[in-house]
Write an enzyme that holds these catalytic residues in place. Structure first.
Site, PDB file in Angstrom:
ATOM      1  CB  THR A   1      41.833 -59.106  69.847  1.00  0.00           C
ATOM      2  OG1 THR A   1      41.174 -58.333  68.827  1.00  0.00           O
ATOM      3  CG2 THR A   1      40.904 -59.227  71.040  1.00  0.00           C
TER       4      THR A   1
ATOM      5  N   GLY B   1      54.190 -63.752  49.308  1.00  0.00           N
ATOM      6  CA  GLY B   1      53.891 -62.430  49.821  1.00  0.00           C
ATOM      7  C   GLY B   1      55.128 -61.580  49.958  1.00  0.00           C
ATOM      8  N   PRO B   2      55.392 -60.660  48.996  1.00  0.00           N
ATOM      9  CG  PRO B   2      55.560 -59.569  46.922  1.00  0.00           C
ATOM     10  CD  PRO B   2      54.720 -60.559  47.687  1.00  0.00           C
ATOM     11  N   GLY B   3      55.501 -58.659  50.979  1.00  0.00           N
ATOM     12  CA  GLY B   3      55.239 -57.524  51.848  1.00  0.00           C
ATOM     13  C   GLY B   3      56.436 -57.262  52.743  1.00  0.00           C
TER      14      GLY B   3
ATOM     15  CG  LEU C   1      57.502 -61.077  58.501  1.00  0.00           C
ATOM     16  CD1 LEU C   1      58.532 -60.484  59.455  1.00  0.00           C
ATOM     17  CD2 LEU C   1      56.411 -61.792  59.280  1.00  0.00           C
TER      18      LEU C   1
ATOM     19  CG  MET D   1      59.735 -57.862  50.264  1.00  0.00           C
ATOM     20  SD  MET D   1      60.053 -59.080  48.971  1.00  0.00           S
ATOM     21  CE  MET D   1      61.726 -58.697  48.545  1.00  0.00           C
ATOM     22  CD  GLU D   2      61.649 -56.454  57.938  1.00  0.00           C
ATOM     23  OE1 GLU D   2      61.675 -55.232  58.144  1.00  0.00           O
ATOM     24  OE2 GLU D   2      61.268 -57.276  58.809  1.00  0.00           O
TER      25      GLU D   2
ATOM     26  N   GLY E   1      50.647 -61.000  54.778  1.00  0.00           N
ATOM     27  CA  GLY E   1      50.090 -59.995  55.674  1.00  0.00           C
ATOM     28  C   GLY E   1      49.323 -60.609  56.827  1.00  0.00           C
TER      29      GLY E   1
ATOM     30  CG  HIS F   1      81.920 -33.771  53.502  1.00  0.00           C
ATOM     31  ND1 HIS F   1      81.242 -34.331  52.428  1.00  0.00           N
ATOM     32  CD2 HIS F   1      83.237 -33.961  53.263  1.00  0.00           C
ATOM     33  CE1 HIS F   1      82.140 -34.819  51.574  1.00  0.00           C
ATOM     34  NE2 HIS F   1      83.363 -34.609  52.064  1.00  0.00           N
TER      35      HIS F   1
END
Length: 484
Positions: A145, A182-184, A186, A188-189, A272, A449
């Site tokens: 769900t 909420g700096p989780g 999503l 932060m993005e 979250g 390189h």
């Protein structure tokens, strides 16, 4: 599509038609023709509709704006940059709808007799009932769900100016200002993307966490770098958030030590997501539930206790990532389809990526798990990207990578990174971890390189030395090429 009120009898009922649910349906269908896929909301996965894809579309627009503003260091002058907020959101929605369309095509390909559009709850462990009273007798059930946004207590009571990931992508244009709670991942993005698109952004967190980073040194570094772009307080004190006709007012303790009240057009709740289980009446199943109300299950079989009920995807609150949901759905569906022949399924090496800039990646065991399970039996290797050749050439030279290995065996255990192209380095490291490679074995692999991955080699060399296997890292190592 089934819609009459006669009782339905099936071998397997799958509740939820998201990534995990559709994976479970297909897997179960390989073992039995009697499978019913039940969806109580709109079709279209969280990823396609309100998660991975629309957020990456917004981030892509933000990257274009950011790059256009930062060309001067290369000797390139770009004048008169303007951002059309309505056009930005129109593309996000247009492409988002295209991705959702692909999902809907997949759903429509499922025979109508195998689909039911209804909200259901458990009457007992083998009986579901719809909101209209129709009974579904299922020998086995897969719960898929998904999840729903969590709302921080300080935001309760807000309405018109409250956004979540399920509404922010439907804005007709970019907001003028945004308070992100909420700096989780999503949070932060979206905060960085909005900021780069000209939105005034401030981010408020609780507890000091930033986008799931476990290593304190990397988290502190990320906090410093991200604060150069927008206000971020991962341990904020917010006294109140009040809504008014034009937006919201946030009363908070500023990092400079002064209380202040600041207006924003919108608030984004990004604290979250939580498993979407409340309406299922799980107490009627007799299953053992944990403190969050999630059934206790075996993560290798997805079986809840010894029952004929299985759980998969975000509903399990295990690892809320698309590839994990797909794996869990497949395992749950296979075991539900061939029940009682329960078999463990493949659980891949943990891999998570955050699409901030610099990006964040974590692979394998994180630092908390290492301290719990390996204690003094592991070492860490380190590289900074500030002087790394390819990164500096591109002016993307901010970041840290830490890699972890086991004393004695030299086994590569995991890594955490805040740095350039972490999505690619993360994949390389996840493959190495799943193949149970040693650090020495990884160093035997080819490194071109000049590439960003040469920074990975430096970190691995540092780790190999700390594991007492290899020599010290040679500064300015010329066999690697200049700036490697």
């Amino acid at each position: 599509m089934l819609n009459d009120m006669k009782p339905i009898h099936v071998n397997v009922a799958v509740i939820g038609a998201g990534t995990a649910g559709m994976g479970a349906y297909r897997a179960a269908r390989a073992h039995t023709d009697s499978v019913l896929l039940i969806e109580g909301d709109v079709y279209g996965t969280t990823c396609a509709r309100v998660g991975c894809m629309p957020s990456k579309l917004l981030i892509a627009a933000a990257e274009a704006a950011h790059q256009a503003r930062h060309t001067e260091a290369f000797g390139v002058q770009v004048k008169d940059i303007t951002i059309d907020g309505a056009a930005v959101m129109a593309r996000v929605q247009r492409e988002r709808n295209r991705f959702v369309g692909f999902v809907l095509e997949t759903v429509e390909a499922i025979p109508p007799c195998d689909r039911l559009k209804a909200k259901v709850s458990f009457q007992d462990a083998n009986t579901l009932v719809t909101e209209h009273g129709q009974l579904i007798h299922a020998q086995r059930v897969v719960i898929a769900t998904g999840s729903i946004p969590m709302l921080p207590p300080v935001l309760k009571g807000l309405s018109a100016h409250l956004l979540t990931n399920e509404s922010v992508f439907d804005l007709p244009t970019l907001p003028t200002s945004l308070a992100v709670f909420g700096p989780g991942i999503l949070g932060m993005e979206l905060a960085q993307a909005m900021s780069r698109l000209g939105v005034k952004v401030k981010v408020f967190g609780v507890g000091g966490g930033i986008a799931g980073i476990r290593d304190p040194a990397i988290r502190d570094y990320a906090n410093k770098v991200l604060n150069e772009e927008f206000y971020l307080d991962a341990s904020a004190q917010v006294k109140s958030v009040k809504e008014w006709a034009g937006g919201v007012e946030v009363h908070y303790l500023h990092r400079d030590g002064a209380w202040q009240t600041e207006p924003f057009e919108y608030v984004l709740a990004a604290a979250g997501r939580t498993p979407n289980l409340a309406g299922l009446v799980l107490e009627n199943t007799g299953l053992q539930l944990n403190e969050r109300g999630v059934p206790v299950f075996d993560r290798f079989t997805q079986q809840c206790g010894s029952s004929a009920i299985f759980i998969a995807g975000d509903a399990s609150n295990d690892i809320p990532l698309l590839h994990e949901a797909a794996d869990q759905g497949r395992i749950a569906g296979e075991n539900a389809g061939r029940y009682p022949d329960i078999q463990p399924g493949l659980r891949r090496t943990p891999l998570a990526v955050v699409f901030t800039d610099p990006q964040i990646a974590s692979v394998g065991f994180n630092l908390k798990q290492l301290n719990q399970q390996f204690k003094d039996r592991f070492a860490e290797g380190l590289v900074s990207f500030e002087d790394q050749g390819r990164s500096r050439v591109m002016l993307r030279n901010k970041g840290i990578l830490k890699v972890y290995g086991e004393h004695g065996s030299g086994l590569f255990l995991g890594a955490e990174m805040f740095g350039p192209a972490a999505e690619h380095t993360g994949h390389l490291l996840a493959w190495a971890a799943q193949q149970r490679m040693t650090v020495s074995g990884m160093l035997e692999m080819p490194f071109y390189h000049p590439v960003i991955e040469e920074g990975l080699r430096t970190a691995l060399r540092d780790l190999n030395h700390k594991l007492r296997i290899g020599p010290p890292v040679i500064e300015r190592c010329m066999d690697c090429g200049p700036g490697a």
